[in-house]
Design a protein around this motif. Sequence first.
Motif, mmCIF file in Angstrom:
data_model
loop_
_atom_site.group_PDB
_atom_site.id
_atom_site.type_symbol
_atom_site.label_atom_id
_atom_site.label_comp_id
_atom_site.label_asym_id
_atom_site.label_seq_id
_atom_site.Cartn_x
_atom_site.Cartn_y
_atom_site.Cartn_z
ATOM 1 N N LYS A 212 0.830 -1.205 0.000
ATOM 2 C CA LYS A 212 0.000 0.000 0.000
ATOM 3 C C LYS A 212 0.867 1.258 0.000
ATOM 4 N N THR A 216 0.671 4.109 -2.824
ATOM 5 C CA THR A 216 0.394 5.502 -2.460
ATOM 6 C C THR A 216 1.347 6.469 -3.146
ATOM 7 N N GLU A 219 -0.199 7.210 -6.393
ATOM 8 C CA GLU A 219 -1.391 8.040 -6.209
ATOM 9 C C GLU A 219 -1.028 9.506 -6.000
ATOM 10 N N ASP A 232 -4.269 -4.803 -6.007
ATOM 11 C CA ASP A 232 -4.183 -3.408 -5.562
ATOM 12 C C ASP A 232 -4.518 -2.462 -6.706
ATOM 13 N N ASP A 236 -7.750 0.109 -6.690
ATOM 14 C CA ASP A 236 -7.466 1.545 -6.770
ATOM 15 C C ASP A 236 -7.650 2.089 -8.182
ATOM 16 N N LYS A 239 -8.052 5.771 -9.217
ATOM 17 C CA LYS A 239 -6.965 6.732 -9.030
ATOM 18 C C LYS A 239 -5.741 6.453 -9.882
#
Length: 293
Positions: A212, A216, A219, A232, A236, A239
């Motif tokens: 994660k 991130t 992102e 994942d 997600d 995004k």
Amino acid sequence: MSTDSTPTARTRRLAVVAAAALALSLGITACGSDGDTKSSGSGAAGSASAGATTGAGSSTAASADVPKASGAITVFAAASLKESFTELGRKFEAAHPGARVTFNFGGSSSLATSINSGAPADVFAAASPATMKTVSDAGGAVGTPRTFVRNTLAIAVPKGNPKHVAGLKDLSAPGVKVALCAKEVPCGAAAQTALKAAGVELTPVTLEQDVKGALTKVELGEVDASLVYRTDVKADAAKIDGVDFPEAAKAVNDYPIAALAKAPNKDGAAAFVAYIGSAEAQQVLTAAGFQAP
């Protein structure tokens, strides 16, 4: 004057009332016994329906082997399981009204270290057999851990894929910033296997402690790409975009799960592990992008 006022009539009337009261009492007792039986049956059905994903009607029969559970159940699980296990936890609680599931999501290696150091937990779900083995070898797992899903890697990129990443070789192009998981965690070990299979060497700008964290970075626009799990990328998708690559087939991660030997809630641990193997739970996991074992 009413005939009910005579002693004989009053006696007969009292006898009728007493008989009626006795019959009513017996009827209530029978209903209560039936209700207890139904309640007990409902409890068994409730524990059986822990994996409900297609509605209460189908779940009761489908998960009949899931044991009954109550009380607090603490599950340590790989970060990549967060979305799926959170959903499954809600379903499990709905089927076991007396149970409360708490999750601790993180890098599998750090979770294993915590368990071996005595952190109170009932269940461990890891993203690799090697990580689970560190717990099993320390005597921390009950029985043989069972693989419940598999996962493969994908390249996460910002929306629109501005660097036009099409495969692993593009990650080593000048100016492309990449985030990877640390080698100690399963997603990092899998990334190294895939990069080696592709003959690609690169220097990431950051090494994250779980998948994660690597996701991130994409992102937030801090990197141009990251190697994460396909699950994942799917979770997600609003995004980020994902890029598949053939070398992912050489770096498939098995996910084992086990009840823990020092579990504060041994019955709850056994019930949750059994539930994760149920057809309903597997439907949720495969819908999230995991592969069946």
